[in-house]
Write a protein that holds these residues in place. Sequence first.
Motif, PDB file in Angstrom:
ATOM      1  N   UNK A 213      -3.463   7.649   7.655  1.00 48.84           N
ATOM      2  CA  UNK A 213      -3.254   6.590   8.666  1.00 48.84           C
ATOM      3  C   UNK A 213      -2.397   5.674   8.106  1.00 48.84           C
ATOM      4  N   UNK A 214      -1.355   5.205   9.140  1.00 51.81           N
ATOM      5  CA  UNK A 214      -0.522   4.277   8.866  1.00 51.81           C
ATOM      6  C   UNK A 214      -1.182   2.819   8.320  1.00 51.81           C
ATOM      7  N   UNK A 215      -0.737   2.117   7.380  1.00 54.60           N
ATOM      8  CA  UNK A 215      -1.189   0.658   7.080  1.00 54.60           C
ATOM      9  C   UNK A 215      -2.675   0.964   6.117  1.00 54.60           C
ATOM     10  N   UNK A 216      -3.241   2.126   5.978  1.00 52.35           N
ATOM     11  CA  UNK A 216      -4.335   2.378   5.268  1.00 52.35           C
ATOM     12  C   UNK A 216      -4.061   3.293   3.826  1.00 52.35           C
ATOM     13  N   UNK A 217      -2.770   3.692   3.752  1.00 47.20           N
ATOM     14  CA  UNK A 217      -2.842   4.439   2.628  1.00 47.20           C
ATOM     15  C   UNK A 217      -1.789   3.727   1.723  1.00 47.20           C
ATOM     16  N   UNK A 218      -1.948   3.989   0.051  1.00 47.21           N
ATOM     17  CA  UNK A 218      -0.827   3.276  -0.702  1.00 47.21           C
ATOM     18  C   UNK A 218       0.204   4.300  -1.040  1.00 47.21           C
ATOM     19  N   UNK A 219       1.074   3.705  -1.730  1.00 52.31           N
ATOM     20  CA  UNK A 219       2.282   4.519  -2.091  1.00 52.31           C
ATOM     21  C   UNK A 219       1.882   5.504  -3.017  1.00 52.31           C
ATOM     22  N   UNK A 220       0.929   5.172  -3.901  1.00 55.49           N
ATOM     23  CA  UNK A 220       0.361   6.232  -5.054  1.00 55.49           C
ATOM     24  C   UNK A 220      -0.154   7.222  -4.335  1.00 55.49           C
ATOM     25  N   UNK A 221      -1.234   6.956  -3.110  1.00 60.55           N
ATOM     26  CA  UNK A 221      -1.817   8.302  -2.324  1.00 60.55           C
ATOM     27  C   UNK A 221      -0.779   9.104  -1.721  1.00 60.55           C
ATOM     28  N   UNK A 222       0.240   8.528  -1.185  1.00 59.83           N
ATOM     29  CA  UNK A 222       1.400   9.387  -0.482  1.00 59.83           C
ATOM     30  C   UNK A 222       2.008  10.045  -1.602  1.00 59.83           C
TER      31      UNK A 222
END
Length: 248
Positions: A213-222
């Motif tokens: 979900x845009x705005x809810x995930x971090x760079x690390x998660x991606x």
Amino acid sequence: ERALTRQGLHIEVASSGEQALKLAKQLQPDAITLDVIMPGMDGWAVLSALKADPDLAEIPVILLSFVGNKSLGFAMGASDYLTKPVDGKRLASLLSKYRRDRDGVANHSSIRQILIVEDDVATRTILRRILEKPGWAVAEADSRRAALQQLDIARPHLILLDLMLPEMDGFELIGELRKSYSVDPIPIVVTTAKDLTPAESQQLNGDVDRVLQKGLYSCDTLLCDVRELVNHRLDRRYDSKGKEETNG
């Protein structure tokens, strides 16, 4: 070390971070296994130094640690992460995979190709910066047509896809991709600002590998999701190739 040698791998050992960097420069190895916890220069500092050096940045690094910090490792550019105690067979398999990559089955650059399909220029730019920092090669497309053109040029190892596209929405493009690449499906990570209905979630189930979900995930998660999905696909392909060679 003996278990790896029995697999036909040539092993060199460094007892410190400083020595590891020196040997990496001299030997240009196919891969590096790196313990996170070391006296003096720890594994994180060594990994950072490796990825900052243009001559060493493309060498795959497999982190070994008692501490589960996979997201940080992937964000810093590690290729794989194994938790101690390490499974010798798993480690040998990973090292053999990267050796084959260097021998021409699939070189490092081909492992790291991501296609971003997103019509918003600012979002594409942000995603590109996030992915390029740890060393991924990135191609971009702003529509279905542009995405298919990019796929004709080079087949990526993962597609990062926005559901809201001009011409054809992401749902239709996903269906088209699954039909075209049914034998060896390309992992798809959907990014969306849309609140999915139960019917839409069901439609995506089984056709995409992650929904962020845009705005809810971090760079690390991606980065962690991208790395895990690409590695899983490569492992599956190498396992399949190994079975074919055994049966042949």
